[in-house]
Structures are given as structure tokens and as C-alpha cells.
Scaffold this motif. Structure first.
Motif, short mmCIF file in Angstrom:
data_model
loop_
_atom_site.label_atom_id
_atom_site.label_comp_id
_atom_site.label_asym_id
_atom_site.label_seq_id
_atom_site.Cartn_x
_atom_site.Cartn_y
_atom_site.Cartn_z
N GLY A 132 0.84 -1.19 0.00
CA GLY A 132 0.00 0.00 0.00
C GLY A 132 0.87 1.24 0.00
O GLY A 132 1.89 1.31 -0.69
N LEU A 133 0.47 2.24 0.80
CA LEU A 133 1.28 3.44 0.93
C LEU A 133 2.67 3.07 1.41
O LEU A 133 2.81 2.31 2.37
CB LEU A 133 0.63 4.40 1.94
CG LEU A 133 1.24 5.80 2.07
CD1 LEU A 133 0.89 6.64 0.85
CD2 LEU A 133 0.75 6.48 3.35
N PRO A 134 3.73 3.55 0.75
CA PRO A 134 5.08 3.19 1.18
C PRO A 134 5.32 3.51 2.66
O PRO A 134 4.83 4.52 3.17
CB PRO A 134 5.97 4.04 0.27
CG PRO A 134 5.15 4.27 -0.96
CD PRO A 134 3.74 4.41 -0.46
N ASN A 135 6.08 2.65 3.32
CA ASN A 135 6.28 2.80 4.76
C ASN A 135 6.98 4.10 5.13
O ASN A 135 6.68 4.70 6.16
CB ASN A 135 7.07 1.60 5.29
CG ASN A 135 6.22 0.36 5.41
OD1 ASN A 135 5.27 0.31 6.18
ND2 ASN A 135 6.53 -0.66 4.61
N ASP A 136 7.91 4.57 4.28
CA ASP A 136 8.57 5.83 4.62
C ASP A 136 7.62 7.01 4.52
O ASP A 136 7.71 7.97 5.29
CB ASP A 136 9.81 6.04 3.74
CG ASP A 136 9.48 6.05 2.26
OD1 ASP A 136 8.53 5.37 1.84
OD2 ASP A 136 10.19 6.76 1.49
#
Length: 605
Positions: free
Chosen positions: A186-190
Motif C-alpha cells: 500500500g502506501l510506502p512505509n517511509d
């Protein structure tokens, strides 16, 4: 191929230390095995109760004791994204068992709490203890003595360790662990971390934060960062308790379904009624434990496993220590970068070569014991593969790639991301602690600054919001150990301290609590032992005391005269609020019985 001399030496050290307890354990396993097929000891009334609800064919098979019966221990619930896929697994397993000429029954369910929901909440104080509750709950299911093998459905933080403790307690039975796999990316962790920091600074609102979190945690499967849940899956595979390649295949895919059915059939093959009898008590030995620790270091895995691995090993009569873990960290290179020690998630790790590439690299370089027993047979080499789906809908396997699909995610043992593992044991006049270094930049690994003392994470967060923390300091958050309040994860401090570090301040954390599998970029000496409530020196630290955390040298020191520190009275905050609300009343006995963090923080054994 044999393991390196240094790996062999540590393994032998563990084996020698463990001899008395391991011998007693194995004798008990062999006694249980020698009792023969277990349903024969049940009375007719016992047995009738045991199969009363079965289909007629299954009932007839169990009545004649002709076929193996497979116990399903499930941690299913549909609140945990990682465990929701397990809803359909019992039907698949029953189908697979019948195809293989066996029977399968759900022997019991175990609780499965989500640390993501309880982070920063009172319920988090039950989290660590849930591991031992899970072990006991699984034992109740298996105690019916109806079974020839067991499969365990679990993924997340305390759940897999609890299930493995139970499996080893019933070490006369074969045990196969079946994962559900990670959610799709999903949304990148960073980016998620960036939004969290902006929210902590008041630069975005709750709506923006919830949107980002929902895009990160968006569907069935484990969270995609490399925390405790995904570290669990790595451990089960590298210790030979998964079928090869099972760890990181997404839920609700044909390959995941094929792997699940295959695992059930394999569990039946390795019962005492077949030719490959593999009771888990024999399979799981000192070499398996060392392989697990090596995998943890090579991947920069969860700090929680410096507690869980000790408890799991102890269930098989094996004495693993923090010193063993630390010495292995000095030897084993870091060859995977997955968030929080990199930008990739576990799906990227799997696509780059995943567990097969990792295992092959470590085997070829001599960091793993190849001559172990696994549920798949003799030796770990068959795990150096890449799984796929065959034209008949079954699982196929081909050799793991020899070249990383992304050298920013998976490196070789010859050219690692760093020459040592991602965890370090710290020692000094404050006791012993663990620090995760894999996500901490080298220039941030040595911090010397005045202490600021807090007795819970809310107190620290309030000081941050009041603008009182814009300085260099070491946050000492104490009375967070297992005896004080169940040793909750203090994950919400990651964001606050990360903001301060980004502002240019030199900050660190020292606590007798836990952080998380997602321990991040701020140096954090966690699991400080002895804990404050157990007479630990951390209880005598005062605001302004210089603290030095040196993750390179492996030291944790209060730079205070030894006589003065010893003469100080220990702090004695009011901890009565820890004893009630959200079920905490029921765990008074657990808090009293809990062992030290470096002994597994267990309430039994």
C-alpha cells in the motif's frame, strides 16, 4: 556443507549448557512417542465425544484408528488483517486431509490480539502475556489426545511464539506452521512515517493521518513492514517449520491455497503412521535455534525475538542467552534491508529473491547449519527455492535466483549492507539491554546526554507537546517491565523521538519496556534488565544524570559515581492504575510470576 567454525562453537556452547534440561525434555518426548497411537488409550465414551460431530466417513475412520488425525490450532479472528484469511483454512485442510487419506479437526482456537490496535492503549499491557495464554490455550486443545500431528495457523507478534511453545510442549507430535501471507503493498512505509511525524508536529490533522494509515493497512494479510509478525514467518521457514517458500505469498491467491493444502498433507506424511515420522521435539534442536538467530541478524529482525526466542528454546529444554544472540550478531552480516531498516516492504523482499535467496546465501557462506531436520526432510538446502504454481494447481519449486532481483533490498553475504547483524546486547552499570542497530545510522549509534526521566510514555509525549524536549537528552522511561505492567511496546515514542532527532538533537531512549519489531532510526536501549520494579539500577536514575549509550562498543552506562548511585533510594511511583481496566485485573498473577526479559519474560517454566 558445515557451518563456520565460529557458528559451530556457539552452537556447541548452547548444547553443552542445555544438556541436563534437553535430556529431560527428550526423554519425555520419547516416552510419549512410545505410548503408541493415542486414540487407543481413550475409552469408548472418550472417543465417542471426540468424533461425535464428525462426518460419517471421518467418524468411521477415527473409530477404527486406521488413519492419522490432524489437529488444527487456529488463531483466526476477522479483526486482525493477518489472521482474517484463516477463516477458510480449516475447510481447505479438511479437504486436503481427506485427499491424503486422513482426517482433520479444529482442536482449538487461541486468542490473537493486534498490537497495532493496542499501541499506546491499556490493552497493550496484556500483549506480551498473551503469548503465554496462547501457549496454554493451544495445550488445552491438544490435551484431548486425539491427534497424530498438528498444524498451527498463526502469523502475528506473540501468536507464533505462543503456538511454538505449545507445539514443543507436545513435542511427540509432528507440527507444521501454516502462514497466511502479507497484504499487498500500500502506501510506502517511509511515506507513512513522514505523515506520522507531521501529525506529531501538528502540521497535518487527524483526517490526513487516518487516510495515510488506512492506505498503509488496507487489506487482508500481515502489515508489510518487517516487524515481529514478518520476523515470525522468517523464523518458521529458516527453522524448517514451514513448507519451503511459504512465508511471503499473499493471501487469497491460488498459490497460497495450494501451499496450505500441501502443508496439511505434509503434516500427515510425517506422522508415526508413515515412513517419515518427524516429531517436532526431535526436529527442533540447538542447530535450529542458532539458524533462527542467524536469520534474525541477517534480516535486521524484530527486537521482540530477543525475548521470544529464549522462551521458545526453553520449551524444548534449550538454554539460549542474550550473550549467544550478541555473539552471533558479531559474526553474521546484514544482507536484507526491509522497512524500518530500508525503504522496501516484505513484498519487495519476496520479489527480490526472498527467503530462498537469503537461505542459499547464508548456507553457501557457512552461516547456517545445513544438516538440520525439517518438516520437509533432512537438510535445509531444499528451502533455497522459489515457489510457484504448477499447471495442475499444485506447488512447484525451482532453485532460488543466484542474483538478487534488487540489490538495495537483498545483498550477498560477500557484499553485505553491514558486516554484523542488526541487534546488539548492551551491558553496564544500568544492567543489560538490547539495541536494534540496523535502522540506526552509524553516526547516531553513540549518544551521551543528560537523562530526562519519565514513568510512562504519555508523560514523555506531554513534555514533547509542551515544547520541553528541544534539547539533547536520553529519555529514561522506566517501570515498564513485565512485573510492573506487562512490558508494553512503547512504539508511539518512535515518532516523537524521530522528530527531535530530525531537528538536529542527539536523543536516545533507555527503557525496561519494549519497543517494537518496527524499532526505528533512534538508538533505543530496550528490555533493560533488571527492570525498575525488580531492583534494577534504572530506578535510581535522576534527571540530569549523564547517560552514555554506545551501540558500537555494547555499553550502557550512567556516568555517576558508583557509590552515589548505589546509595540513592529507588523511585517508587504509584503503579496501582496498572492493575485494572481492559482486563488487566485478570493478569495480576502473571505480573507477579513473570521472569526477567533476558530469561524470556515467561510466567511458566
Amino acid at each position: 556443507m558445515t557451518a563456520r567454525r565460529e557458528i559451530e562453537a556457539i552452537t556447541q556452547r548452547i548444547a553443552e549448557r542445555s544438556k541436563p534440561a534437553r535430556q529431560t525434555y527428550l526423554e519425555r518426548v520419547e516416552t510419549a512417542i512410545s505410548a503408541g497411537p493415542h486414540r487407543t488409550v481413550l475409552s469408548c465414551g472418550n472417543l465417542a465425544h471426540g468424533f461425535a460431530a464428525c462426518a460419517p466417513g471421518d467418524k468411521a475412520a477415527l473409530a477404527g484408528n486406521r488413519v492419522p488425525n490432524l489437529a488444527i490450532i487456529t488463531a483466526y479472528n476477522d479483526m486482525l488483517s493477518a489472521h482474517q484469511p484463516f477463516e477458510t483454512f480449516p475447510a481447505l485442510i479438511r479437504e486436503a486431509a481427506r485427499e491424503a487419506g486422513g482426517v482433520a479437526q479444529v482442536a482449538g482456537g487461541v486468542p490473537a490480539m493486534c498490537d497495532g490496535v493496542t499501541q499506546g492503549q491499556p490493552g497493550m499491557e496484556l500483549s506480551l502475556f498473551s503469548r503465554d495464554v496462547i501457549a496454554m490455550s493451544a495445550a488445552i486443545g491438544l490435551s484431548h489426545n486425539m491427534f497424530d500431528a498438528a498444524v498451527f495457523l498463526g502469523v502475528c507478534d506473540k501468536i507464533v511464539p505462543g503456538l511454538l511453545i505449545a507445539a514443543l510442549t507436545f513435542g511427540h507430535l509432528p507440527a507444521v506452521f501454516i502462514p497466511a501471507g502479507p497484504m499487498t503493498s500500500g502506501l510506502p512505509n517511509d511515506e507513512k512515517a513522514r505523515i506520522r511525524q507531521l501529525y506529531a508536529e501538528g502540521k497535518v490533522g487527524r483526517a490526513e493521518l487516518l487516510e495515510a494509515e488506512s492506505k498503509s493497512y488496507h487489506g487482508p494479510g500481515t502489515c508489510t513492514f518487517y516487524g515481529t509478525a514478518n520476523s515470525n514467518q522468517m523464523l518458521m521457514e529458516i527453522m524448517g517449520l514451514h513448507t519451503p517458500g511459504a512465508s511471503y505469498v499473499n493471501p487469497n491467491t491460488p498459490l497460497r491455497e495450494a501451499l496450505t493444502k500441501e502443508a496439511a498433507k505434509r503434516a500427515l506424511v510425517i506422522t508415526a503412521q508413515g515412513n517419515e515420522f518427524t516429531p517436532v521435539g526431535r526436529l527442533f534442536d540447538e542447530r535450529s535455534v542458532v539458524n533462527g538467530v542467524v536469520g534474525l541478524h541477517a534480516t535486521g529482525g524484530s527486537t521482540n525475538h530477543t525475548i521470544h526466542l529464549i522462551a521458545m528454546a526453553a520449551a524444548a529444554g534449550i538454554s539460549l542467552t542474550w550473550q549467544d544472540i550478541s555473539d552471533l550478531s558479531d559474526i553474521v552480516p546484514l544482507i536484507a534491508r526491509v522497512y524500518p531498516n530500508g525503504l522496501a516492504d516484505v513484498n519487495h523482499f519476496h520479489a527480490a529473491g526472498g527467503m530462498g535467496f537469503l537461505i542459499r546465501e547464508l548456507l553457501d557462506a557457512g552461516y547456517l547449519h545445513e544438516d538440520v531436520r525439517t518438516i520437509w526432510g533432512e537438510g535445509l538446502r531444499p528451502y533455497a527455492i522459489e515457489p510457484g504454481l504448477g499447471p495442475d494447481g499444485g506447488v512447484t519449486r525451482r532453485p532460488a535466483p543466484t542474483v538478487s532481483g534488487d540489490d538495495k533490498v537483498l545483498a550477498t553475504a560477500k557484499k553485505p549492507f553491514q558486516p554484523t547483524g542488526g541487534l546488539k546486547v548492551l551491558s553496564g552499570n544500568l544492567g543489560r539491554a538490547i539495541v536494534k542497530t540496523s535502522a540506526v545510522k552509524p553516526e547516531k549509534r553513540v549518544i551521551e546526554a543528560p537523562a530526562l526521566v519519565f514513568h510512562d510514555q504519555e508523560e514523555l509525549s506531554a513534555a514533547f507537546k509542551a515544547g520541553l524536549l528541544d534539547r539533547d537528552f536520553v529519555a529514561v522511561v522506566r517501570f515498564q517491565g513485565p512485573k510492573a505492567n506487562g512490558m508494553p511496546e512503547l512504539h508511539r515514542l518512535t515518532t516523537v523521538l524521530g522528530v527531535l532527532q530530525d531537528r538536529g538533537y542527539r536523543v536516545a531512549l533507555v527503557t525496561d519496556g519494549r519497543m517494537s519489531g518496527a524499532s526505528g532510526k533512534v538508538p533505543a536501549a530496550i528490555h533493560v534488565t533488571p527492570e525498575a520494579l525488580d531492583g534494577g539500577p534504572i530506578a535510581r536514575i535522576r534527571d540530569g544524570d549523564p547517560i552514555r549509550l554506545d551501540a558500537e562498543a555494547g555499553t550502557l552506562e550512567a556516568l555517576v559515581d558508583a557509590a552515589e548511585l548505589a546509595a540513592r533510594p529507588a523511585a517508587a511511583p504509584d503503579l496501582s492504575a496498572n492493575g485494572f481496566g481492559m482486563g488487566r485485573e485478570l493478569f495480576t498473577g502473571f505480573r507477579a510470576l513473570a521472569s526477567r526479559a533476558d530469561m524470556g519474560a515467561a510466567v511458566f517454566g
